[in-house]
Design a protein around this motif. Structure first.
Motif, PDB file in Angstrom:
ATOM      1  N   SER A 235      79.277 106.314  40.063  1.00 27.57           N
ATOM      2  CA  SER A 235      77.828 106.448  39.926  1.00 27.57           C
ATOM      3  C   SER A 235      77.451 107.536  38.934  1.00 27.57           C
ATOM      4  O   SER A 235      76.438 107.423  38.243  1.00 27.57           O
ATOM      5  N   TYR A 236      78.263 108.589  38.823  1.00 26.33           N
ATOM      6  CA  TYR A 236      77.947 109.691  37.923  1.00 26.33           C
ATOM      7  C   TYR A 236      78.499 109.468  36.508  1.00 26.33           C
ATOM      8  O   TYR A 236      78.221 110.263  35.607  1.00 26.33           O
ATOM      9  N   ALA A 237      79.288 108.400  36.320  1.00 34.05           N
ATOM     10  CA  ALA A 237      79.869 108.101  35.004  1.00 34.05           C
ATOM     11  C   ALA A 237      79.843 106.591  34.780  1.00 34.05           C
ATOM     12  O   ALA A 237      80.892 105.947  34.625  1.00 34.05           O
ATOM     13  N   PRO A 238      78.661 105.990  34.745  1.00 37.76           N
ATOM     14  CA  PRO A 238      78.571 104.525  34.681  1.00 37.76           C
ATOM     15  C   PRO A 238      79.095 103.922  33.393  1.00 37.76           C
ATOM     16  O   PRO A 238      79.341 102.713  33.339  1.00 37.76           O
ATOM     17  N   ASP A 239      79.277 104.728  32.352  1.00 38.92           N
ATOM     18  CA  ASP A 239      79.766 104.203  31.074  1.00 38.92           C
ATOM     19  C   ASP A 239      81.293 104.254  30.947  1.00 38.92           C
ATOM     20  O   ASP A 239      81.839 103.751  29.964  1.00 38.92           O
ATOM     21  N   THR A 240      81.955 104.859  31.905  1.00 33.98           N
ATOM     22  CA  THR A 240      83.421 104.954  31.847  1.00 33.98           C
ATOM     23  C   THR A 240      84.048 103.773  32.578  1.00 33.98           C
ATOM     24  O   THR A 240      83.838 103.602  33.779  1.00 33.98           O
ATOM     25  N   PRO A 241      84.827 102.937  31.894  1.00 37.42           N
ATOM     26  CA  PRO A 241      85.392 101.741  32.525  1.00 37.42           C
ATOM     27  C   PRO A 241      86.493 102.077  33.524  1.00 37.42           C
ATOM     28  O   PRO A 241      87.094 103.158  33.497  1.00 37.42           O
ATOM     29  N   THR A 242      86.743 101.124  34.402  1.00 37.64           N
ATOM     30  CA  THR A 242      87.795 101.270  35.396  1.00 37.64           C
ATOM     31  C   THR A 242      89.164 101.004  34.770  1.00 37.64           C
ATOM     32  O   THR A 242      89.275 100.480  33.660  1.00 37.64           O
ATOM     33  N   VAL A 243      90.204 101.337  35.527  1.00 39.73           N
ATOM     34  CA  VAL A 243      91.567 100.987  35.116  1.00 39.73           C
ATOM     35  C   VAL A 243      91.675  99.468  34.955  1.00 39.73           C
ATOM     36  O   VAL A 243      92.288  98.972  34.000  1.00 39.73           O
ATOM     37  N   ARG A 244      91.071  98.723  35.864  1.00 40.82           N
ATOM     38  CA  ARG A 244      91.120  97.255  35.790  1.00 40.82           C
ATOM     39  C   ARG A 244      90.444  96.757  34.520  1.00 40.82           C
ATOM     40  O   ARG A 244      90.938  95.839  33.860  1.00 40.82           O
ATOM     41  N   GLU A 245      89.303  97.346  34.199  1.00 40.76           N
ATOM     42  CA  GLU A 245      88.584  96.926  33.001  1.00 40.76           C
ATOM     43  C   GLU A 245      89.342  97.274  31.728  1.00 40.76           C
ATOM     44  O   GLU A 245      89.087  96.689  30.672  1.00 40.76           O
ATOM     45  N   GLN A 246      90.284  98.216  31.839  1.00 41.07           N
ATOM     46  CA  GLN A 246      91.081  98.599  30.679  1.00 41.07           C
ATOM     47  C   GLN A 246      92.420  97.861  30.630  1.00 41.07           C
ATOM     48  O   GLN A 246      93.324  98.253  29.891  1.00 41.07           O
ATOM     49  N   GLY A 247      92.521  96.778  31.417  1.00 43.28           N
ATOM     50  CA  GLY A 247      93.658  95.893  31.251  1.00 43.28           C
ATOM     51  C   GLY A 247      94.725  95.925  32.323  1.00 43.28           C
ATOM     52  O   GLY A 247      95.746  95.230  32.191  1.00 43.28           O
ATOM     53  N   TYR A 248      94.527  96.705  33.404  1.00 41.10           N
ATOM     54  CA  TYR A 248      95.535  96.807  34.448  1.00 41.10           C
ATOM     55  C   TYR A 248      94.903  96.413  35.780  1.00 41.10           C
ATOM     56  O   TYR A 248      94.004  97.090  36.269  1.00 41.10           O
ATOM     57  N   ASP A 249      95.367  95.330  36.373  1.00 42.39           N
ATOM     58  CA  ASP A 249      94.746  94.788  37.571  1.00 42.39           C
ATOM     59  C   ASP A 249      95.198  95.564  38.801  1.00 42.39           C
ATOM     60  O   ASP A 249      95.937  95.064  39.657  1.00 42.39           O
ATOM     61  N   ILE A 250      94.724  96.788  38.895  1.00 39.98           N
ATOM     62  CA  ILE A 250      95.134  97.693  39.966  1.00 39.98           C
ATOM     63  C   ILE A 250      94.046  98.740  40.167  1.00 39.98           C
ATOM     64  O   ILE A 250      93.277  99.036  39.258  1.00 39.98           O
ATOM     65  N   TYR A 251      93.977  99.270  41.370  1.00 44.16           N
ATOM     66  CA  TYR A 251      93.010 100.337  41.651  1.00 44.16           C
ATOM     67  C   TYR A 251      93.474 101.129  42.863  1.00 44.16           C
ATOM     68  O   TYR A 251      94.362 100.702  43.612  1.00 44.16           O
TER      69      TYR A 251
END
Length: 322
Positions: A235-251
């Motif tokens: 919520s405090y960094a809405p422009d920073t993509p997730t690990v999943r969004e950067q190509g790795y299907d993990i969280y």
């Protein structure tokens, strides 16, 4: 204390609770059915006193009690990251009088790596509500020569590796997934988010996981966030993509949640769930979640909470290479 049976008191209380239910967007008719507890409700906390789970659980219990008129007794049952509490919870009667609050990741990890030693399964419980998710970031110094995971991996490959700090096993496992194709990220175990930030600022780490201590340093410009390690963005960094969004299907998604022994009637599950969700929407609980976890209450009821646990099992299996 159960619902007040004096007609006037009952009407007033029902109006109050229905208003809270409607504020949350739930069905008032379904929420306040014919069930009420026959005595005190025990809310077991799977961790010791003083931690985030204990603090949030006690606030939820108080707000639930204040809003419904029920007596909610909070008890700490620490051990094994919540495993001891859930082990006991699975054996008590499914009558709505005992519920438990824990964190998803320790439960999912144990069910994945030693299922034959854990005396319960996901089906041992009825799920009532998700409280909130602890937001986990991967951060670096502002002057680091990379801004995302691809850049971090390239930096590691072009040097003698990159030191990445962590303070929990699932974080190390996520790094192993990032390294699967020959990456050169070198995990460094530390004790706390505060220690990770200190070593990052001191130049002893190239990047680090962090669960909140880093936020003031994002504001001051000393650190930058290169990924959300959660299933969703922060919520405090809405422009920073997730690990999943950067190509790795993990969280790595530690979710605070509340469950009961399997076998609750639909009316019991509905009343308990909506009372818990109303309590989470109280200002005191919302403020505590924001201060502790830097996010908002999840607002997820039984179906979404069970789906979160099912999806989490698949994700943890991937973390462990199963």
């Amino acid at each position: 204390m159960a619902w007040p049976y004096c007609r006037g008191g009952e009407t007033t209380m029902l109006k109050h609770m229905i208003g809270a239910a409607l504020a949350l967007g739930v069905s008032a008719g379904a929420a306040w059915a014919d069930w009420a507890p026959s005595g005190p409700i025990k809310l077991w906390i799977g961790f010791g006193a003083g931690g985030e789970t204990d603090t949030l659980g006690r606030l939820i219990g108080k707000e639930m009690s204040d809003a419904t008129g029920w007596t909610v007794v909070v008890e700490n049952k620490p051990g094994g990251g919540g495993i001891a509490m859930f082990t006991q919870l699975a054996t008590v009667p499914a009558d709505g009088q005992t519920i438990g609050m824990g964190v998803s990741m320790p439960v999912l990890v144990n069910l994945t790596v030693r299922a034959d030693q854990v005396p319960f399964t996901l089906d041992s419980f009825d799920y009532l509500a998700s409280v909130a998710s602890a937001q986990l970031a991967i951060v670096a110094r502002k002057d680091a020569p990379f801004d995302d995971l691809a850049g971090l991996l390239d930096h590691a490959a072009s040097s003698d590796g990159a030191l990445v700090g962590f303070d929990a096993k699932p974080q190390e496992l996520l790094l192993n997934v990032l390294n699967k194709d020959g990456g050169a990220l070198r995990p460094v175990s530390m004790k706390s988010s505060a220690e990770l930030v200190q070593n990052l600022l001191g130049g002893h780490l190239d990047a680090a996981f962090n669960a909140g201590t880093h936020i003031p340093y994002l504001d001051s410009g000393e650190l930058k966030m290169i990924a959300s390690a959660n299933a969703g963005r922060h919520s405090y960094a809405p422009d920073t993509p997730t690990v999943r969004e950067q190509g790795y299907d993990i969280y790595v998604d530690p979710v605070f949640y509340i469950a009961a022994p399997a076998g609750l009637g639909d009316d019991v599950q509905s009343v308990l769930s909506d009372a818990l969700l109303a309590a989470m929407n109280a200002d005191t609980v919302r403020d505590a979640i924001q201060n502790a976890l830097h996010t908002e209450p999840s607002g997820d009821g039984p179906e979404a909470t069970r789906a979160m646990m099912d999806d989490g099992m698949k994700n943890v299996a991937t973390l462990f290479g199963k």
